[in-house]
Design an enzyme around this catalytic site. Structure first.
Site, PDB file in Angstrom:
ATOM      1  N   HIS B  65       0.833  -1.229  -0.085  1.00  0.00           N
ATOM      2  CA  HIS B  65      -0.134  -0.109  -0.004  1.00  0.00           C
ATOM      3  C   HIS B  65       0.877   1.317   0.085  1.00  0.00           C
ATOM      4  O   HIS B  65       0.687   2.176  -0.510  1.00  0.00           O
ATOM      5  CB  HIS B  65      -0.756  -0.135   1.096  1.00  0.00           C
ATOM      6  N   HIS B 132     -10.210   2.412  -1.377  1.00  0.00           N
ATOM      7  CA  HIS B 132     -10.559   1.963  -0.196  1.00  0.00           C
ATOM      8  C   HIS B 132     -11.270   0.754  -0.533  1.00  0.00           C
ATOM      9  O   HIS B 132     -12.480   0.485  -0.072  1.00  0.00           O
ATOM     10  CB  HIS B 132     -11.341   2.909   0.598  1.00  0.00           C
ATOM     11  N   HIS B 134     -10.618  -2.863   0.413  1.00  0.00           N
ATOM     12  CA  HIS B 134     -10.778  -4.064   1.615  1.00  0.00           C
ATOM     13  C   HIS B 134     -11.639  -3.407   2.441  1.00  0.00           C
ATOM     14  O   HIS B 134     -12.635  -3.900   2.916  1.00  0.00           O
ATOM     15  CB  HIS B 134      -9.425  -4.271   2.117  1.00  0.00           C
ATOM     16  N   SER B 355      -6.189   5.668  13.261  1.00  0.00           N
ATOM     17  CA  SER B 355      -7.465   6.623  13.596  1.00  0.00           C
ATOM     18  C   SER B 355      -7.652   7.761  12.480  1.00  0.00           C
ATOM     19  O   SER B 355      -6.672   8.357  12.239  1.00  0.00           O
ATOM     20  CB  SER B 355      -7.244   7.248  15.135  1.00  0.00           C
ATOM     21  N   SER B 583      -3.956  -0.717  -6.262  1.00  0.00           N
ATOM     22  CA  SER B 583      -4.702  -1.722  -5.330  1.00  0.00           C
ATOM     23  C   SER B 583      -4.505  -3.004  -5.786  1.00  0.00           C
ATOM     24  O   SER B 583      -5.208  -3.401  -6.780  1.00  0.00           O
ATOM     25  CB  SER B 583      -5.880  -1.158  -5.071  1.00  0.00           C
TER      26      SER B 583
END
Lengths: 169, 790
Positions: B65, B132, B134, B355, B583
């Protein structure tokens, strides 16, 4: 004063369309389940802290409820003759609405530390069994990766919830 | 105090090869044996074991990634077409385009969080598209929402920060009517993913006050196990804010949301395949209100020059952000100072947490007080958690204890380069073709094909008006029901200049010919820009590759072939790549061990400008009596088309762009639109000419009559005229008073006057004098608009 846990349920007034409930009803039909006759939804707020009943009422009325379209009730959520499914985040999963609620409670001038968790409740009326509701919950209502759900049978005897039943030590 | 339960030493020095592999699996590091051995050798030289913090930091920084190992790998590629083997590095092929084209309006490419191009009057625009996938497959609402939040932060963290002005969204889902019984445990139904993803994108974008106004949705069974969610953001910034540089002594400030246990291992997780055993901690939940406050205060701090560098906390959290910022210096981080959501986080969790809504800034010490106070006033937390040093080391402290010390040179340059094998063999041509086709019914079925059908049910959920800059919106026409080709924004009050954004995606071509898919996606993105009046000679491109199991040489070979398509067609169209993302490993391993991979998928996004938004053009038919031209050559190119899909015909000749033919046409068309001779313009893509014309009719609510004998490229069969997906074609509406000027401008171009706009409410398709079929506008609209329900 002791720490108390309060459960606030916020739901639409009967004259207001509950769009989420209608969407769930349609989605249940698409699952091939035809025994659901009616669906209601409500938002749940679990508040823990040294809070008086007057503060809880103020939070529920002024912060959590839109008085034009919604009503609130304290205590365990139930509807006469209806099954219910409660969905809550698993511990540790970020609950942004709860975070905002905690901040907004401070903004109301209630300075007692309050821990908030949010959940959703779905009520189903019809010829149902627990395993049907578990299927509905798994397929539509809860993502078990981050949420837990609990199915409750229709209550017998209690009507519209007991306002005191949400107050536990 | 640091306890042994908080910081663990990982026994690496004496680990055998099998133990190294087991360690990587146990800690979800997604590192292979060669990489584990490189780490082992590094720590053997240091004479000690790594701590969990150190090992996790390396794993994040070296994840597919973050570092794009496959795109940087040396691939021994056997090309079955040329029948020879050669060495290819995918990233170099893409970067070569930009290097060779040397466009002076490309201000920052491939070096920052987003690509930046020149706009107007000292302003620049930045664009980034992320995936985004997964997270969205597991928790569609949270996964898609944080996808949007993440790409917005990329824009906040490009240069010294750009203001987001547009979000884009492109999704690939399984069919909405997919049988629930066929889904294995742990896989959500496509309809649930669809609703969750759209809701997540809607709620994050709308609450941030950023219009979501360009996108696409593809449906195919190949995406049942792995949906694709592409989120893009465009931002605007002053040209003098596009570069950043950390200085030794600058304070490291983390701003925005607090740190919790959420999203740990996101970077390494996204580099692995999906299965049913996924931990809760990888899921992130976003809070757009926090990010909105962060956005607003950052723009003020930027303009007050309070910080010297900024980046976002994305995959890998603080470890990636600070590791990257300190690349040329060094840093010390005091982890106990990081504001936490709850108290019991171990140091490695603080360091790795993903986070959301956090940015990292490099702040000169003399600005600390002003910056922290500014943030406090805006109710945004900003905390000094470390300092940039000249040590070349990344030193992690927790209550005065060293919990990690990594050499930055090893961290950023120690990753062994992968050597991979790939081969590509072209597929044999199809032998089945549709027979006894009923034209009207075929058109009706194509209009209800979810890939082609109106996405209004999704589009209407997004706020595409907020910020009041959207000139060409996603839906167009008198009833705002026709599709737009691209979005046009007017971001500056004092200028008529506009930003144009379009996209191209067609995985159905890639199944047969990934090279042609690259060309078609790229050309479609540029065509879309041209249709609304954007400048075809000032198009910057973004690539987003989503691929299946690239450890398989055949799958990797298709990727190489696709990359070469991107390179060749981008050069041919003179359009540089300014940013990209891949990706990989979008596959699902079922319980029985079998693997389901996504179709090879490439999204090309195009960013261009229009000198004057008042000259922008839409696709809806405007006035009865106007001429309808079909520009471009139609060929019998049905491979991967929706027409062949409808009749279950695999294979066939995939449309191939012909830049030498199309570029001059685009140039003339751009001029005609600028001269205001064009009343409406729409490109032919999925479904071909007749589907595109139907969309123009639906948007304009005027009828039309076309004669297929006038279609360029004769002699053609009727199905080719109607449904071929040949590239380089535009349907153009021109008022009769401009007919002469338009035709004179187009002289020498393949342009056919195929029909005209009618006041009657019919679409009439003729072959010479013979009427092939008629459709009422209501019938067309009902088919096209009713196919996708919510």
């Amino acid at each position: 004063m002791q720490k108390l846990i309060w459960l606030v349920e916020v739901f639409y007034r009967p004259e207001v369309t509950d769009g989420a409930a209608e969407a769930i009803r349609k989605a249940v039909e698409e699952l091939g389940i035809s025994v659901v006759e009616k669906v209601w939804t409500s938002s749940l707020y679990r508040l823990e802290g040294m809070l008086e009943r007057t503060s809880i009422v103020r939070i529920a009325r002024e912060l959590l409820t839109d008085p034009i379209s919604q009503k609130y009730r304290l205590g365990f959520p139930q509807r006469p003759g209806a099954w219910s499914v409660q969905v809550w985040y698993k511990p540790g999963v970020t609950d942004t609405v709860a975070e905002t609620t905690q901040k907004a409670i401070l903004d109301l001038g209630i300075n007692t530390p309050v821990t908030v968790a949010t959940g959703r409740c779905y009520f189903f009326q019809g010829k149902l069994r627990e395993n049907i509701l578990v299927s509905i919950a798994r397929a539509l209502l809860a993502n078990e990766l981050i949420e837990i759900f609990q199915v409750y049978q229709p209550s017998r005897g209690k009507k519209n919830g007991d306002q005191q039943s949400g107050k536990r030590n | 105090m640091v306890t042994s339960s908080q910081v663990k030493e990982i026994n690496l020095l004496k680990a055998s090869e099998s133990e190294l592999v087991a360690l990587s699996q146990k800690h979800l590091l997604s590192l292979d044996l060669k990489e584990m051995k490189a780490i082992q050798r590094h720590f053997q030289r240091l004479g000690r074991n790594p701590t969990d913090c150190e090992l996790e930091t390396i794993a994040q920084t070296w994840s597919e990634h973050c570092v794009h190992k496959t795109f940087k790998a040396v691939i021994n590629y056997h090309d079955g077409l040329e029948k020879r083997t050669r060495k290819v590095v995918c990233l170099n092929e893409i970067a070569r385009v930009t290097r060779r084209l040397r466009k002076r309006w490309c201000l920052s490419v491939f070096q920052d969080n987003a690509g930046i191009i020149e706009f107007t009057d000292g302003w620049a625009v930045a664009f980034k598209v992320e995936t985004h996938n997964h997270p969205s497959a597991l928790e569609p609402y949270g996964g898609a929402g944080t996808g949007v939040g993440g790409v917005i932060r990329d824009i906040l963290g490009v240069g010294l920060g750009a203001k987001p002005i547009l979000n884009t969204d492109v999704f690939c889902f399984g069919p909405l009517d997919f049988s629930a019984e066929e889904l294995p445990e742990g896989v959500l139904h496509p309809r649930r993913i669809f609703k969750g993803v759209v809701s997540g994108v809607r709620d994050y974008g709308n609450r941030m006050g950023i219009p979501t106004a360009n996108g696409a949705i593809i449906f195919d069974p190949g995406y049942v196990y792995n949906c694709l969610v592409f989120c893009g953001t465009v931002g605007i910034m002053p040209e003098n804010k596009i570069f950043k540089k950390v200085s030794v002594g600058d304070l490291i400030v983390v701003a925005g949301g607090r740190t919790g246990r959420d999203g740990i291992h996101g970077a390494t997780f996204s580099s692995a395949s999906l299965n049913k055993n996924i931990p809760t901690s990888v899921v992130q939940i976003g809070n757009p209100i926090v990010e909105k406050k962060l956005l607003d205060v950052l723009m003020v701090a930027r303009d007050l020059n309070l910080y010297r560098a900024i980046t976002d906390c994305g995959a890998g959290g603080l470890s990636s952000a600070i590791g990257e910022m300190a690349r040329d210096t060094g840093a010390v981080v005091w982890l106990e100072r990081v504001p936490l959501k709850y108290a019991d986080l171990a140091p490695w969790e603080i360091w790795l947490s993903e986070s959301q809504e956090r940015m990292v800034l490099a702040v000169p010490p003399e600005n600390e007080e002003r910056l922290v106070s500014l943030f406090q006033n805006e109710d945004v937390e900003a905390t000094v958690i470390g300092q940039f040093t000249d040590s070349g080391q990344l030193l992690l402290k927790y209550h005065d204890h060293t919990v990690g010390e990594l050499n930055l040179n090893f961290l950023h340059h120690g990753l062994p380069r992968r050597k991979l094998q790939a081969y590509f063999h072209p597929r044999p041509p199809a032998r089945i073709t549709p027979e006894n086709v009923e034209w009207k019914e075929t058109l009706r079925q194509l209009l209800t094909d979810p890939v082609i059908a109106s996405k209004e049910v999704v589009i209407r959920q997004y706020d595409h008006e907020v910020q009041a800059q959207t000139i060409i919106k996603p839906l167009t026409g008198v009833e705002q029901s026709g599709p737009s080709d691209a979005v046009v924004l007017k971001p500056l009050a004092e200028s008529w200049a506009g930003v144009v954004v379009g996209c191209g995606i067609n995985p159905f071509y890639g199944e047969i010919d990934p090279y042609a898919m690259a060309g078609c996606s790229l050309e479609e993105a540029i065509r879309n820009v041209v249709c609304v009046g954007g400048d075809p000679f000032r198009v910057a491109l973004l690539d987003n590759f989503c691929w299946g199991e690239t450890s398989q040489p055949e799958s990797l070979g298709r990727l190489v072939r696709c990359v070469e398509g991107c390179r060749d067609f981008a050069l041919a169209y003179g359009a540089p790549f300014i940013s990209g993302k891949d990706s990989l490993n979008n596959y699902f391993r079922k319980e029985d061990g079998s693997v389901s991979s996504i179709p090879p998928t490439l999204l090309i996004s195009a960013l261009s400008t229009i000198p004057d938004v008042r000259k922008a053009c839409t696709s809806d038919l405007k006035k009865p009596g106007n001429n309808i031209y079909l520009c471009g050559v139609t060929r019998e190119e049905f491979g991967g088309s929706r027409y062949y899909h409808l009749f279950h015909c695999p294979g066939g000749q995939v449309p191939l762009p012909r830049p030498a033919e199309t570029r001059p046409l685009m140039k003339k068309l751009y001029q005609a639109i600028r001269n205001r001779w064009v009343a409406a313009c729409h490109d032919c893509s999925e479904g071909g000419f007749i589907v595109a014309l139907s969309e123009m009719v639906i948007g304009g609510t005027w009828g039309a009559e076309v004669d297929l004998t006038k279609v360029n490229g004769q002699p053609l069969k009727i199905d080719a005229c109607l449904f071929s997906e040949s590239q380089g074609r535009f349907i153009v509406e021109v008022e009769q008073e401009h007919q002469e000027k338009f035709e004179s401008l187009m002289e020498g171009q393949p342009v056919g006057l195929v029909g005209r706009v009618l006041p009657e409410s019919f679409l009439t398709v003729k072959l010479g004098q013979e009427i092939l079929f008629q459709f009422t506008i209501q019938e067309l609209a009902r088919s096209w608009k009713g196919a996708i329900g919510w």
